[in-house]
Design a protein around this motif. Structure first.
Motif, PDB file in Angstrom:
ATOM      1  N   UNK A  51     -24.388  29.201  33.084  1.00  0.00           N
ATOM      2  CA  UNK A  51     -25.730  29.601  32.643  1.00  0.00           C
ATOM      3  C   UNK A  51     -25.708  31.032  32.116  1.00  0.00           C
ATOM      4  N   UNK A  52     -25.029  31.928  32.835  1.00  0.00           N
ATOM      5  CA  UNK A  52     -24.896  33.320  32.398  1.00  0.00           C
ATOM      6  C   UNK A  52     -24.152  33.408  31.072  1.00  0.00           C
ATOM      7  N   UNK A  53     -23.077  32.651  30.973  1.00  0.00           N
ATOM      8  CA  UNK A  53     -22.227  32.715  29.781  1.00  0.00           C
ATOM      9  C   UNK A  53     -22.934  32.155  28.559  1.00  0.00           C
ATOM     10  N   UNK A  54     -23.683  31.086  28.746  1.00  0.00           N
ATOM     11  CA  UNK A  54     -24.447  30.524  27.623  1.00  0.00           C
ATOM     12  C   UNK A  54     -25.507  31.520  27.145  1.00  0.00           C
ATOM     13  N   UNK A  55     -26.145  32.225  28.083  1.00  0.00           N
ATOM     14  CA  UNK A  55     -27.119  33.246  27.696  1.00  0.00           C
ATOM     15  C   UNK A  55     -26.443  34.346  26.881  1.00  0.00           C
ATOM     16  N   UNK A  56     -25.245  34.754  27.310  1.00  0.00           N
ATOM     17  CA  UNK A  56     -24.487  35.765  26.574  1.00  0.00           C
ATOM     18  C   UNK A  56     -24.118  35.252  25.189  1.00  0.00           C
ATOM     19  N   UNK A  57     -23.765  33.992  25.090  1.00  0.00           N
ATOM     20  CA  UNK A  57     -23.426  33.399  23.801  1.00  0.00           C
ATOM     21  C   UNK A  57     -24.619  33.458  22.845  1.00  0.00           C
ATOM     22  N   UNK A  58     -25.791  33.120  23.351  1.00  0.00           N
ATOM     23  CA  UNK A  58     -26.993  33.194  22.522  1.00  0.00           C
ATOM     24  C   UNK A  58     -27.256  34.629  22.084  1.00  0.00           C
ATOM     25  N   UNK A  59     -27.080  35.551  23.016  1.00  0.00           N
ATOM     26  CA  UNK A  59     -27.292  36.967  22.692  1.00  0.00           C
ATOM     27  C   UNK A  59     -26.346  37.425  21.577  1.00  0.00           C
ATOM     28  N   UNK A  60     -25.077  37.071  21.682  1.00  0.00           N
ATOM     29  CA  UNK A  60     -24.106  37.477  20.668  1.00  0.00           C
ATOM     30  C   UNK A  60     -24.431  36.834  19.319  1.00  0.00           C
ATOM     31  N   UNK A  61     -24.857  35.587  19.343  1.00  0.00           N
ATOM     32  CA  UNK A  61     -25.227  34.919  18.094  1.00  0.00           C
ATOM     33  C   UNK A  61     -26.442  35.587  17.466  1.00  0.00           C
ATOM     34  N   UNK A  62     -27.394  36.000  18.295  1.00  0.00           N
ATOM     35  CA  UNK A  62     -28.620  36.625  17.808  1.00  0.00           C
ATOM     36  C   UNK A  62     -28.337  37.938  17.081  1.00  0.00           C
ATOM     37  N   UNK A  63     -27.325  38.676  17.562  1.00  0.00           N
ATOM     38  CA  UNK A  63     -27.012  39.960  16.919  1.00  0.00           C
ATOM     39  C   UNK A  63     -25.917  39.818  15.859  1.00  0.00           C
TER      40      UNK A  63
END
Length: 331
Positions: A283-295
């Motif tokens: 769950x943490x890693x998927x959130x980080x993935x979304x964050x990296x994609x967003x930027x």
């Protein structure tokens, strides 16, 4: 009613925090059922002890020299929450040291640092009578780094740093703030969104369970900016802007075939714990993935195995999987 809604909301928050805390507090970095690496030798005579003085006192690392004798390709492997004072869990439970050395990579495994998050703490932990203040970031980026360069001739730039669980977020933190030293960072089953609801409370409980460490001594109360400084979700833009090559992995909490069959109640308990921890990491890693994609970050490789729990067997496989990427980046 407002009161009723408030009660339901606070009750949900408490249950969520308690569930996360229970998962994180259970044995991080302990070999789970089926998790022991088949190549484990616990102590590897091919490695050397490498002692370095620090503000924390003498600290041991274990070193595997690259098979081809080069000194330009170096990777640090960081342990989990229950790091021991004699050997790194990487050496006890995996073949990561000799395997990467055979790929012509010098391997550095710092020993110790239970519950430290490899961070520079604000003070020593009074709950357990800690005599010295953890200063792991300083140790890894100054004292150990300089000793490796001066005594072994290791290149001190374009190194890699890879960690599991607690060490996963720490590896990304070190790379984000020390890009001159680390151009490669890997998080295996790490917690990369520690500002998420319940995570700070969970870390507090986990550190009390693993050595009775007080998290306030590390980063202060939950509103202290030090928490944000050490949250990969928050500093993701640094990894993007630095051009750091990043490898991020988490599985789904379902055991993969091929592990040892449970032989008792504790094996079943450990497997259940490993599944919960890995689901939380995912769950943490998927959130980080979304964050990296967003930027707009494009410097990350994500590895989401279809099966896997919070266990050394899976982390060893990740080392084997990322080795070519690591080899092509460092040095």
């Amino acid at each position: 009613m407002r009161v009723g809604g408030s009660t339901r909301t606070s009750g949900w928050a408490r249950r969520t925090a308690a569930a996360i805390a229970l998962a994180v507090a259970l044995p991080l970095g302990v070999t789970m059922v089926g998790g022991g690496a088949t190549a484990s030798a616990a102590f590897d005579p091919a490695a050397q002890d490498f002692w370095v003085d620090s503000s924390m006192g003498p600290v041991k690392s274990r070193i595997w020299r690259a098979a081809d004798g080069n000194t330009s390709r170096v990777v640090y492997l960081l342990d989990g929450l229950r790091a021991q004072d004699d050997l790194s869990g990487w050496e006890i439970n995996t073949d990561a040291g000799p395997f990467l050395a055979a790929q012509n990579i010098n391997v550095v495994q710092p020993v110790g640092g239970q519950s430290s998050f490899y961070s520079d703490w604000l003070s020593n932990s009074t709950f357990n009578g800690q005599k010295v203040t953890y200063k792991w970031e300083t140790f890894l980026t100054e004292e150990l780094r300089n000793a490796l360069a001066n005594r072994l001739g290791f290149q001190s730039t374009r190194n890699g740093v890879i960690g599991l669980s607690m060490g996963g977020s720490a590896a990304l933190t070190l790379a984000a703030y020390h890009p001159d030293q680390f151009n490669y960072a890997g998080s295996l089953s790490g917690y990369l969104n520690i500002s998420a609801p319940g995570m700070r409370e969970a870390i507090r409980v986990a550190m009390l369970d693993a050595g009775r460490f007080n998290v306030d001594a590390m980063w202060g109360p939950p509103w202290n900016p030090a928490w944000l400084r050490n949250d990969p979700f928050v500093f993701a833009n640094k990894l993007r802007d630095n051009g750091t090559r990043v490898w991020v992995s988490a599985a789904n909490g379902i055991p993969a075939p091929g592990g040892a069959a449970p032989t008792g109640v504790m094996d079943v308990f450990n497997a259940t714990t490993g599944a919960s921890l890995e689901a939380l990491s995912l769950a943490n890693t998927r959130a980080f993935q979304v964050r990296m994609a967003t930027i707009g970050a494009k410097n990350v490789t994500y590895s989401f195995p279809p099966r896997g729990i919070h266990s050394w067997r899976y982390w060893q496989q990740q080392i084997h999987d990322l080795a070519p990427d690591l080899s092509n980046t460092i040095g």
